[in-house]
Design an enzyme around this catalytic site. Structure first.
Site, PDB file in Angstrom:
ATOM      1  N   ASN A 172       0.855  -1.187   0.000  1.00 17.13           N
ATOM      2  CA  ASN A 172       0.000   0.000   0.000  1.00 17.13           C
ATOM      3  C   ASN A 172       0.884   1.228   0.000  1.00 17.13           C
ATOM      4  O   ASN A 172       1.974   1.240   0.576  1.00 17.13           O
ATOM      5  CB  ASN A 172      -0.904   0.022   1.236  1.00 17.13           C
ATOM      6  CG  ASN A 172      -1.813   1.234   1.251  1.00 17.13           C
ATOM      7  OD1 ASN A 172      -2.771   1.319   0.498  1.00 17.13           O
ATOM      8  ND2 ASN A 172      -1.506   2.203   2.105  1.00 17.13           N
ATOM      9  N   ILE A 175      -0.266   8.511   2.214  1.00 17.03           N
ATOM     10  CA  ILE A 175       0.391   9.711   2.740  1.00 17.03           C
ATOM     11  C   ILE A 175      -0.001   9.863   4.201  1.00 17.03           C
ATOM     12  O   ILE A 175      -1.151  10.155   4.520  1.00 17.03           O
ATOM     13  CB  ILE A 175       0.002  10.961   1.930  1.00 17.03           C
ATOM     14  CG1 ILE A 175       0.585  10.866   0.517  1.00 17.03           C
ATOM     15  CG2 ILE A 175       0.506  12.227   2.622  1.00 17.03           C
ATOM     16  CD1 ILE A 175       0.369  12.104  -0.328  1.00 17.03           C
ATOM     17  N   TYR A 176       0.968   9.628   5.083  1.00 19.64           N
ATOM     18  CA  TYR A 176       0.782   9.793   6.519  1.00 19.64           C
ATOM     19  C   TYR A 176       1.920  10.674   7.012  1.00 19.64           C
ATOM     20  O   TYR A 176       3.091  10.317   6.847  1.00 19.64           O
ATOM     21  CB  TYR A 176       0.825   8.442   7.247  1.00 19.64           C
ATOM     22  CG  TYR A 176       0.063   7.328   6.563  1.00 19.64           C
ATOM     23  CD1 TYR A 176      -1.311   7.427   6.351  1.00 19.64           C
ATOM     24  CD2 TYR A 176       0.715   6.173   6.119  1.00 19.64           C
ATOM     25  CE1 TYR A 176      -2.006   6.411   5.724  1.00 19.64           C
ATOM     26  CE2 TYR A 176       0.024   5.146   5.500  1.00 19.64           C
ATOM     27  CZ  TYR A 176      -1.335   5.272   5.298  1.00 19.64           C
ATOM     28  OH  TYR A 176      -2.025   4.262   4.665  1.00 19.64           O
ATOM     29  N   ARG A 177       1.592  11.798   7.608  1.00 24.20           N
ATOM     30  CA  ARG A 177       2.647  12.722   8.003  1.00 24.20           C
ATOM     31  C   ARG A 177       3.637  12.041   8.945  1.00 24.20           C
ATOM     32  O   ARG A 177       3.286  11.104   9.682  1.00 24.20           O
ATOM     33  CB  ARG A 177       2.058  13.979   8.635  1.00 24.20           C
ATOM     34  CG  ARG A 177       1.445  13.774  10.010  1.00 24.20           C
ATOM     35  CD  ARG A 177       0.982  15.105  10.590  1.00 24.20           C
ATOM     36  NE  ARG A 177       0.567  14.973  11.970  1.00 24.20           N
ATOM     37  CZ  ARG A 177      -0.684  15.112  12.399  1.00 24.20           C
ATOM     38  NH1 ARG A 177      -1.655  15.389  11.555  1.00 24.20           N
ATOM     39  NH2 ARG A 177      -0.957  14.999  13.701  1.00 24.20           N
ATOM     40  N   TRP A 190      -0.357   7.169  11.047  1.00 24.03           N
ATOM     41  CA  TRP A 190      -1.447   6.498  10.344  1.00 24.03           C
ATOM     42  C   TRP A 190      -2.563   6.203  11.343  1.00 24.03           C
ATOM     43  O   TRP A 190      -2.368   5.594  12.377  1.00 24.03           O
ATOM     44  CB  TRP A 190      -0.978   5.243   9.618  1.00 24.03           C
ATOM     45  CG  TRP A 190      -0.219   4.215  10.411  1.00 24.03           C
ATOM     46  CD1 TRP A 190      -0.507   3.724  11.642  1.00 24.03           C
ATOM     47  CD2 TRP A 190       0.974   3.543   9.977  1.00 24.03           C
ATOM     48  NE1 TRP A 190       0.410   2.782  12.019  1.00 24.03           N
ATOM     49  CE2 TRP A 190       1.332   2.643  11.005  1.00 24.03           C
ATOM     50  CE3 TRP A 190       1.756   3.575   8.832  1.00 24.03           C
ATOM     51  CZ2 TRP A 190       2.446   1.818  10.917  1.00 24.03           C
ATOM     52  CZ3 TRP A 190       2.857   2.748   8.745  1.00 24.03           C
ATOM     53  CH2 TRP A 190       3.189   1.885   9.778  1.00 24.03           C
ATOM     54  N   GLU A 237      -2.115   1.441  -5.614  1.00 29.53           N
ATOM     55  CA  GLU A 237      -1.676   2.799  -5.917  1.00 29.53           C
ATOM     56  C   GLU A 237      -0.639   2.809  -7.039  1.00 29.53           C
ATOM     57  O   GLU A 237      -0.620   3.742  -7.860  1.00 29.53           O
ATOM     58  CB  GLU A 237      -1.101   3.470  -4.662  1.00 29.53           C
ATOM     59  CG  GLU A 237      -2.126   3.829  -3.603  1.00 29.53           C
ATOM     60  CD  GLU A 237      -2.557   2.625  -2.766  1.00 29.53           C
ATOM     61  OE1 GLU A 237      -3.553   2.742  -2.026  1.00 29.53           O
ATOM     62  OE2 GLU A 237      -1.890   1.564  -2.856  1.00 29.53           O
ATOM     63  N   ASP A 286      -3.115  22.012  11.650  1.00 30.99           N
ATOM     64  CA  ASP A 286      -3.829  21.170  10.693  1.00 30.99           C
ATOM     65  C   ASP A 286      -4.878  21.966   9.932  1.00 30.99           C
ATOM     66  O   ASP A 286      -4.905  23.191   9.954  1.00 30.99           O
ATOM     67  CB  ASP A 286      -4.477  19.996  11.450  1.00 30.99           C
ATOM     68  CG  ASP A 286      -4.404  18.692  10.675  1.00 30.99           C
ATOM     69  OD1 ASP A 286      -4.479  18.729   9.435  1.00 30.99           O
ATOM     70  OD2 ASP A 286      -4.296  17.638  11.324  1.00 30.99           O
TER      71      ASP A 286
END
Length: 340
Positions: A172, A175-177, A190, A237, A286
């Protein structure tokens, strides 16, 4: 055809007068984010900081790019379309071919078959993202901004995080900061409903003591759109990135982890998380102008960093709209509307 790499896209923005080059040193702490914020709110250009100044006062050898997708026109340029709905129309054509036509004239199905074959990623042995293998990996040497005063730390805001299902081996890209804790550690933000968290949980319950993870920075713009698109489980993806570019996405085996990463990424951070190990991440400035709260999240332990010979690092800033992520979100909505 799509973009081969991020530099090709940035160069095209430069040629079109859509890129602001800042040659003087700019602090990655607050200053770069402030400039990017002002640019996106005035419908300004993308920006390339050629001399990002790190928290220790040194100048990074890697330029920092921001606001690359900060207008509807640049988003369309990144996707290579006149209108984002073209993406959805192509998807519909792939999902619902005209069987009656192909039954009478089978050769009409040849373009569809070629399109399907072009969606499979292409495994390669050598890749641009591994041209340089960093001997002593240090995340603090990368131009990673801190964009708001109360942020918990410098945070990667456009990281392409690669994980895999331990049973099926399916990967997978999300996009997880990722907040930087030190030279060889960063957070993995995540949430529990994300595929990355699913893979981490499955790896932990399988008895494995390490969860392989890779964070990729840069690469063809199609990767960023693929990583945040609402794809069905049977469409990866990497396959969707190939679909967007109309060419097979090259991928290469990571140096220290059992993962396949985009061959044209600019920087690849390889590492692992330990099941059950967490650390405080946040707060983080955020969406809608509020800080997301601190929370316990997994930790990535870095095992290798590789990059292109002349890499770029793309980042974004989130906060009060209008923001770059809004333009990306609108494009994804327009792209998938024909499918819905």
């Amino acid at each position: 055809m799509g973009w081969s790499n991020l530099k090709q896209f940035v160069d095209s923005l430069d040629e079109a007068g859509e890129l602001l080059r800042i040659t003087r040193p700019v602090d990655v702490t607050l200053e770069a984010g402030c400039i990017a914020d002002r640019l996106v709110k005035m419908d300004g250009r993308a920006v390339l900081f050629e001399q990002p100044r790190l928290p220790d006062g040194s100048i990074s050898e890697i330029p920092l790019a921001m606001n690359l997708f900060g207008s509807p026109e640049r988003v369309k340029k990144a996707l290579g379309v006149e209108e984002c709905s073209e993406v959805g129309e192509r998807l519909v054509g792939l999902m619902k071919p005209d069987v009656s036509v192909m039954a009478g004239r089978p050769w009409k199905g040849i373009p569809l078959a070629k399109q399907a074959m072009r969606m499979a990623p292409k495994k390669v042995n050598k890749a641009a993202c591994q041209e340089v293998v960093v001997e002593n990996p240090d995340l603090t040497k990368l131009p990673i901004p801190k964009t708001w005063p109360l942020d918990g730390g410098h945070t990667m805001t456009l990281p392409l995080v690669v994980t895999k299902d331990p049973a099926s081996g399916e990967q997978n890209l999300g996009i997880y900061r990722a907040q930087v804790y030190g030279p060889t550690e960063c957070g993995l933000h995540w949430q529990m409903h994300k595929h990355g968290a699913d893979h981490a949980h499955a790896t932990g319950t399988s008895g494995e003591v390490r969860i392989p993870v890779a964070i990729c920075l840069g690469g063809p713009p199609e990767l960023i759109f693929s990583a945040i698109s609402p794809l069905p489980d049977n469409l990866s993806e990497y396959m969707f990135a190939s679909f967007l570019s109309n060419s097979r996405l090259p991928i290469v085996k990571a140096k220290t982890q059992d993962l396949w990463v985009p061959a044209e990424a600019d920087v690849v951070i390889e590492g692992y998380a330990v099941p059950g190990e967490t650390r405080i991440e946040g707060p983080f400035g955020d969406h809608f102008g509020v800080y997301s709260l601190e929370g316990e999240y997994p930790v990535l332990h870095v095992t290798a960093v590789t990059h292109r010979k002349e890499p770029l690092v793309p980042m974004t800033i989130v906060g009060l709209p209008p923001m770059e992520d809004g333009y990306i979100g609108e494009a994804i909505g327009d792209a998938f509307l024909p499918v819905l």
